[in-house]
Structures are given as C-alpha cells and as structure tokens.
Scaffold this motif. Structure first.
Motif, mmCIF file in Angstrom:
data_model
loop_
_atom_site.group_PDB
_atom_site.id
_atom_site.type_symbol
_atom_site.label_atom_id
_atom_site.label_comp_id
_atom_site.label_asym_id
_atom_site.label_seq_id
_atom_site.Cartn_x
_atom_site.Cartn_y
_atom_site.Cartn_z
ATOM 1 N N MET A 155 0.812 -1.076 0.083
ATOM 2 C CA MET A 155 -0.080 0.130 0.098
ATOM 3 C C MET A 155 0.716 1.245 0.196
ATOM 4 N N PRO A 156 2.139 1.165 0.456
ATOM 5 C CA PRO A 156 2.826 2.480 0.528
ATOM 6 C C PRO A 156 3.371 3.178 -0.923
ATOM 7 N N GLY A 157 2.956 2.064 -1.787
ATOM 8 C CA GLY A 157 3.369 2.436 -3.342
ATOM 9 C C GLY A 157 2.164 3.414 -3.797
ATOM 10 N N LEU A 158 1.026 3.733 -3.181
ATOM 11 C CA LEU A 158 0.085 4.753 -3.322
ATOM 12 C C LEU A 158 0.593 6.296 -3.367
ATOM 13 N N CYS A 232 6.151 9.065 3.379
ATOM 14 C CA CYS A 232 5.563 7.933 4.032
ATOM 15 C C CYS A 232 6.611 7.109 4.914
ATOM 16 N N GLY A 233 7.983 7.808 4.724
ATOM 17 C CA GLY A 233 9.156 7.422 5.403
ATOM 18 C C GLY A 233 9.507 5.847 5.187
ATOM 19 N N PRO A 234 10.139 5.366 6.199
ATOM 20 C CA PRO A 234 10.463 3.944 6.099
ATOM 21 C C PRO A 234 9.570 2.803 5.612
ATOM 22 N N ILE A 355 0.049 3.729 10.279
ATOM 23 C CA ILE A 355 -0.219 2.504 10.169
ATOM 24 C C ILE A 355 0.853 1.742 9.218
ATOM 25 N N LEU A 356 1.170 2.281 8.148
ATOM 26 C CA LEU A 356 1.812 1.750 7.234
ATOM 27 C C LEU A 356 3.626 1.444 7.773
ATOM 28 N N ILE A 362 6.399 -4.319 11.671
ATOM 29 C CA ILE A 362 6.062 -5.822 12.448
ATOM 30 C C ILE A 362 6.464 -6.798 11.382
ATOM 31 N N LEU A 363 6.083 -6.602 9.967
ATOM 32 C CA LEU A 363 6.228 -7.545 9.119
ATOM 33 C C LEU A 363 7.801 -7.739 8.650
#
Length: 392
Positions: A155-158, A232-234, A355-356, A362-363
């Motif tokens: 989703m960060p690709g958005l 969106c950072g890291p 959230i991302l 966590i991932l």
C-alpha cells in the motif's frame, strides 16, 4: 480533400458521443451529488470537447484544402478529450462499488493527514498494478490491486502514485530537476585531462546520451520515489526494496523503461529518509537485504555514467528543496518506529502513514505477530476511510 470524409464521420460520431457522455455524467452526478469538484471538472472537459467539435464543423463547412490539417488537429483533440473523460473517468465511476469507495476514503484521509492540500477528490479503480492518471492533478484516477481492500501489503506504493500529481501540479519541480541534470553533465564535460579530438568526440557522445536518458518520464518517476519516501518514510522505503527484491532482473540495468534502474531508485528513497529514520532498525535491516541483492549483480559503466551517486544526491536535494518551497503544507514523515520488544504491544493508531510504518516494522522485524496485528490495523483503516468520506 481526401480526408474530408474522415472529418465528417468524426463529427457525426463526436456528436453522438457527447450526447451519451452528458447523460452519463448527469446520472453519475445524481448518484454522488457531494462530489461537486469532480463533476464540475468533467463537465468543463465536455464543454471543451464541444468547442473542438464546433471548430471541426467550421472546417467541414468551408471544405477548403488549406483547412484540412486544422480539421484533423481538431478531430485529434476532440478524440483525446472524449477518451480522457469517457474511457478513463466515466469507465471507473460506473464500476465504483463499496471497495473502491473504501480505498478512496483511505486515500483522501492520507492526502489530508500528509498535507496534500491540492487534492480535491480521487477516483479509484481496483483492477491492476499501481498506476495513476494525473491529467487532473487535483482529481487523479488511481489504479490499485484489489488486494488493498484486505491487505496493507504494497500500500505505500500509493504515495509514489500521488507524487505524480505533485509533479504535474508544480511545474517548477520538473524544471529544477532538468536544470540540475544539465548542470551536472556540463560539469562532467569539464573534467579530465588532455584528450585527442577523437577521444573528446567519443566522450561527448557518451555524455550526450547519458544526459538525454533523463527525460521527463525518468525524472517524474525518480521524483515520485523521493516524494513517497518523504511522506511515508521507512514504510515506503521498505515497500520499494521489497518490490525490487521480487524482481529477477539486474537492478543496475539501464533500459528505455520510464522507470530508472532499481539501484538508482533505492538510492534516492534511502537519501530521502530523515536522519532520524536512517537509524531505525527496520531501515538497517532492509538496506542490508538490498545491498546483498545488488551484490549478486554489480554496477556497470553505463549505470555509473547515467546514474552516478553524485547526480542522484543532487536530484534528491533539489526535489526536497522544491517540496519544501512549493508545497510547504506537505509533512515529512519522521515519527519514531516501534522497537522489536514493543511489537506485541503496538496498537494500530494515527494516520495511514503511521499505520503503514507500524505495518512494515512488524512485517520485517516480527512477522509471527503480523497476521493478528493486520486485522486490527485494517479495522482502524476502515475508520479512517469512513471519517474522510463523512467529511466529503
């Protein structure tokens, strides 16, 4: 005059197409009356198409050989507007369901939390890989994978795609980046010792090809990588590296694709991170994985000539300088990330950017906890989307 029958046919079809399009837009507006900016913009495009059709009819009526080229130009412009509105926007709006509305709400929430004040509305299609139609930068059409409705993965690709709206909206960004490329290669020409005429000609040929590589397309894509990481950072950096690691091709290969080589894209994403985020464990682990990936291939002369670290660093500095000067409302992501020993206690909260970044942490650092956490995070995202749509 042989093209006159084509112009007559195009005018007849254009009349019918416009009639259908007006009816479709009226119906769609009635279904979503609060989306005033969107439908006003599309109606304005329809009026532009009507003007081009009127121009075309003037040419047809005159039936003069000297006007035929002008008539063909009008036909092309008419077709471009009609396709932009009916194929791109109306096609997506007719398919809009609950899933598309949810992602639209989430993107609107993200644009507001991050300070993308120019974005008025978003149209969403959940039927493909990430892409954007940014012809109207204030009302982009986003394409995203259908999986986004049930997963935060990718989703960060958005944010990369939303970067295209900024590149389109703020022309100074592209101008400054083009100037930086020109200045860099001008400086490269002044380097080196004595050369024979043949050596100088060969060197100039290589430098001209390297400079020409950086078209508007490549600069736009590079800017969007910087933009996505800035906002969106890291989370965005980790997402890009994850994407690159999934690809089997050489990250240093310079091809005609609008996207620069993955090695160059990773460099600018990394450089766009704040100093604080550079020290995060997530960033260190992800970059270590990327370096191992690069080590399987190794750089090459063409890459070094076209995508040297010095040039990439200059482009990052210029892009961020433009963002801070032209888009002062845009917020750089600098929040600290949870540590490994905090992962089990992390509760999804905050903006989509928060959230991302929690998701990526966590991932990559504690994947055994991810499934349970993502379910709660998706519930929070649903709340963000609902709140954004409620204010629509």
């Amino acid at each position: 005059m042989d093209r006159l029958p084509f112009l007559r046919a195009k005018a007849a079809d254009g009349e019918l197409h416009l009639k259908w399009l007006r009816g479709e837009l009226a119906s769609l507006r009635a279904r979503a009356p609060s989306r005033v900016q969107l439908f006003d913009r599309l109606d304005a495009e329809v009026r532009g198409a009507q003007a081009r059709l009127s121009d075309l009819r003037v040419v047809i009526s005159a039936a003069h050989p000297t006007l035929i080229d002008r008539g063909v130009e009008c036909a092309h412009l008419l077709d471009a507007i009609l396709n932009k509105v009916s194929v791109t926007y109306v096609g997506a709006l007719r398919k809009e369901g609950d899933s598309e509305r949810h992602i639209r709400g989430l993107v609107l929430s993200a644009s507001r939390s991050s300070g993308m004040t120019w974005i008025e509305d978003v149209v969403v299609r959940l039927d493909g890989a990430h892409a954007v139609f940014a012809t109207f930068p204030e009302i982009p059409l986003l394409v995203a994978p259908p999986r986004h409705i049930a997963s935060l993965y990718d989703m960060p690709g958005l944010y990369h795609e939303l970067g295209h709206t900024a590149f389109m909206k703020f022309a100074t960004i592209g101008e400054r980046m083009r100037k930086t490329v020109a200045e860099y290669f001008a400086a490269q020409r002044r380097l080196g010792g004595p050369l024979t005429p043949g050596q100088r000609a060969a060197r100039e040929e290589r430098l001209v090809a390297a400079e020409r590589y950086w078209t508007e397309w490549q600069l736009a894509e590079l800017f969007c990588d910087i933009f996505g990481t800035y906002v969106c950072g890291p989370g965005h950096y980790a997402s890009f590296v994850d994407l690159g690691l999934r690809m089997a091709y050489d990250p240093f290969e310079v091809i005609g694709d609008p996207h620069p080589p993955d090695a160059a894209r990773e460099r600018v994403c990394y450089e766009a991170l704040s100093f604080t985020n550079h020290r995060e464990q997530l960033v260190k682990i992800v970059r270590k994985a990327w370096k191992a990936h690069e080590g399987r291939f190794g750089s090459n002369h063409q890459y070094m000539l076209r995508c040297g670290d010095e040039l990439l660093a200059k482009l990052v500095d210029v892009a961020i300088g433009c963002i801070e000067a032209e888009i002062a409302t845009l917020r750089r992501y600098q929040a600290p990330l949870p540590s490994v020993d905090q992962v089990e206690k992390v509760t999804p909260t905050g903006s989509l950017e928060d959230i991302l970044n929690q998701s990526a942490t966590i991932l990559f650092l504690a994947p055994e906890h991810y499934e349970k956490w993502e379910g709660t995070a998706l519930d929070w995202c649903a709340r963000l989307a609902s709140e954004a749509l409620a204010h629509d």
